[in-house]
Motif scaffolding. Structure first.
Motif, PDB file in Angstrom:
ATOM      1  N   ASN A 164       0.975  -1.186   0.010  1.00 16.54           N
ATOM      2  CA  ASN A 164       0.158  -0.031  -0.005  1.00 16.54           C
ATOM      3  C   ASN A 164       1.031   1.293   0.166  1.00 16.54           C
ATOM      4  O   ASN A 164       1.415   1.619   1.015  1.00 16.54           O
ATOM      5  N   ALA A 165       1.329   1.719  -1.077  1.00 12.29           N
ATOM      6  CA  ALA A 165       1.965   2.857  -1.513  1.00 12.29           C
ATOM      7  C   ALA A 165       1.933   4.279  -0.955  1.00 12.29           C
ATOM      8  O   ALA A 165       2.962   4.992  -0.933  1.00 12.29           O
ATOM      9  N   HIS A 166       0.419   4.415  -0.560  1.00  6.48           N
ATOM     10  CA  HIS A 166       0.056   5.754   0.029  1.00  6.48           C
ATOM     11  C   HIS A 166      -0.924   5.688   0.883  1.00  6.48           C
ATOM     12  O   HIS A 166      -2.141   5.233   0.607  1.00  6.48           O
ATOM     13  N   SER A 167      -0.518   6.017   2.259  1.00  2.00           N
ATOM     14  CA  SER A 167      -1.547   5.771   3.327  1.00  2.00           C
ATOM     15  C   SER A 167      -1.374   7.231   4.314  1.00  2.00           C
ATOM     16  O   SER A 167      -0.340   7.595   4.399  1.00  2.00           O
ATOM     17  N   HIS A 168      -2.716   7.712   4.738  1.00  2.40           N
ATOM     18  CA  HIS A 168      -2.812   8.330   5.703  1.00  2.40           C
ATOM     19  C   HIS A 168      -3.375   7.827   6.845  1.00  2.40           C
ATOM     20  O   HIS A 168      -4.991   7.978   6.600  1.00  2.40           O
ATOM     21  N   THR A 215       2.167   2.618  -9.199  1.00  3.29           N
ATOM     22  CA  THR A 215       1.890   1.926  -7.914  1.00  3.29           C
ATOM     23  C   THR A 215       0.716   2.264  -7.309  1.00  3.29           C
ATOM     24  O   THR A 215       0.014   2.951  -8.166  1.00  3.29           O
ATOM     25  N   LEU A 216       0.170   1.686  -6.235  1.00  2.00           N
ATOM     26  CA  LEU A 216      -1.179   1.941  -5.885  1.00  2.00           C
ATOM     27  C   LEU A 216      -1.279   1.921  -4.403  1.00  2.00           C
ATOM     28  O   LEU A 216      -0.402   1.763  -3.497  1.00  2.00           O
ATOM     29  N   GLY A 217      -2.101   2.970  -3.845  1.00  2.00           N
ATOM     30  CA  GLY A 217      -2.358   3.265  -2.550  1.00  2.00           C
ATOM     31  C   GLY A 217      -3.883   3.418  -2.090  1.00  2.00           C
ATOM     32  O   GLY A 217      -4.559   3.725  -3.158  1.00  2.00           O
TER      33      GLY A 217
END
Length: 441
Positions: free
Chosen positions: A54-58, A315-317
């Protein structure tokens, strides 16, 4: 100690194979072969994949799921609700919330998360006794949930182009990039030599980091050989404001000040012109698409196929965690492209799954993950092929175009079993989420 897993089916670099044996020692795969299950081997039903990235998380955005949908608005009105949640966080509450969020990710097959972290200080902007207390809480949460983490410590200095930080934003800022870098250096030193943690850097956006401050963030990335991420061209208003102030698009501005490059990832990259596409491709910058958030916030559909055709890694997040399901993110890249173009068949299932696995791990500083090969991190994610969603489907298409996170039944992350029969080792992840979110409200 050596463990052997026997997979009914597994996705290997040359395709899906049956009767796959994966031998694990510690946190690494030592051998991959084929054959009948030997005595003592652990059986993994369905299709086994390498761990998802998960390449992008807040992480704290998860508290907004299902409570920020009523009424008209856009990204900017949603952002005000997000600030309200950010204002309530402290190291203890963030630890509880992030642990539950990361457990939800593990249940979805995620073994590595890129946490785009900018809630650094107290609500009034005063640093905690340990200025990196919030970052440490996120690392502790990832470890508790069984994930590796790329903590992308984010430089956030202004509340908009030419505007000071105000209100809840003040806790995001360090004053200038030099003070940000000093704090980030201390954070990196704390985890030096710890293989499950990568301390990277982020330019929040052209709204939040003036161009003259950007080179110090890039220099941190180079000095630590660490990932460098940035929100880019998420909203048309952001692009228009950047062009008005700097006579350059956000991609152009980042290029001029050295932010783009092989270690860099542009998150969203939704509203690009032809020159932007060329700059991203020529610099070797990856692009992280977050389709479930981009549609939830009415951001738009990014040119993922055009970028990939120019050689850009995709990539995906899950970003705001409107949904935590990398299979949904993957197929949304194809399905959104169909809506925009009126045609089908832009991506293969293998191409989309590569974005969710090896490409994502590389962008987070873990190039030795995302493949079932000897020497890679021992991440094995097994997906049911007999659920009401996947029954009758076959191969990778069954996973990418039919499965959901609920079909993940077993997760081994870095050699550690964290999900068994669809249940996380921490217990009821739904209860953990409910308790953590209720405390914030």
């Amino acid at each position: 100690m050596s463990l052997t897993y026997w997979c009914e089916q597994a996705w290997l670099p040359d395709g899906v194979a049956e009767d796959v044996l994966v031998v694990v020692e510690g946190d690494r795969i030592t051998r991959v072969g084929q054959g009948p299950p030997p005595p003592g081997a652990e059986r993994l039903a369905g299709l086994t994949l390498p761990g998802l990235a998960n390449a992008h998380s807040h992480a704290f955005h998860r508290a907004l799921r299902g409570v920020a949908q009523e009424g008209k608005g856009d990204f900017w009105t949603w952002r005000e609700r997000m600030y309200e949640v950010a204002a309530r966080l402290d190291p203890d509450s963030y630890l509880r919330l992030a642990t539950a969020v990361y457990a939800e990710m593990a249940l979805a097959g995620v073994t590595c998360v890129g946490e785009f972290h900018y809630v650094h200080h107290g609500p009034d902007g005063t640093p905690y006794d340990d200025p990196n207390a919030m970052g440490h809480a996120l690392v502790e949460a990832a470890r508790a949930a069984g994930l590796r983490v790329a903590l992308l410590d984010t430089c956030y200095l202004t509340g908009g182009i030419g505007a000071p930080l105000s209100g809840p934003q003040v806790r995001f800022g360090d004053g200038d990039a030099g003070r940000w870098a000093a704090r980030a250096d201390a954070l990196a030193a704390a985890y030096e030599g710890q293989p499950d943690v990568e301390i990277g850097a982020a330019v929040h956006s052209v709204r939040a980091v003036p161009p003259e401050q950007m080179p110090l963030v890039t220099e941190f990335s180079r000095r630590h050989a660490a990932p460098l991420h940035a929100h880019v061209s998420e909203q048309r208003a952001e692009v228009a404001a950047c062009v008005e102030m700097y006579a350059a698009t956000p991609v152009g501005l980042l290029h001029e000040h050295g932010v783009l490059g092989p270690r860099s990832t542009a998150v969203h990259a939704t509203h690009l012109n032809d020159v932007d596409v060329e700059l991203l491709a020529d610099s070797g910058t990856a692009v992280c698409m977050c389709p479930t958030t981009e549609r939830d916030l009415a951001d738009g559909i990014g040119p993922a196929r055009e970028l990939a055709d120019r050689g850009t890694a995709i990539t995906l997040g899950s970003d705001s965690h409107a949904v935590v399901d990398l299979f949904e993110e993957a197929r949304a890249v194809e399905l959104d492209e169909r809506l925009a173009s009126g045609r089908r068949g832009h991506w293969s299932a293998a191409g989309l799954l590569s974005a969710a696995t090896c490409a994502g791990h590389i962008s987070l500083g873990f190039p030795d993950a995302g493949l079932l090969v000897p020497g890679a991190w021992a991440d094995l994610v097994s997906v049911r092929l007999d659920s009401v969603r996947t029954a009758g489907a076959a191969g990778l298409e069954a996973v990418v175009f039919a499965a959901t996170a609920a079909d993940v039944h077993s997760v081994v992350s870095g050699g550690r079993r964290v999900v068994t029969a669809g249940r996380h080792v921490l217990g009821d992840a739904g209860a953990l989420l409910s308790e953590a979110i209720k405390a914030l409200r």
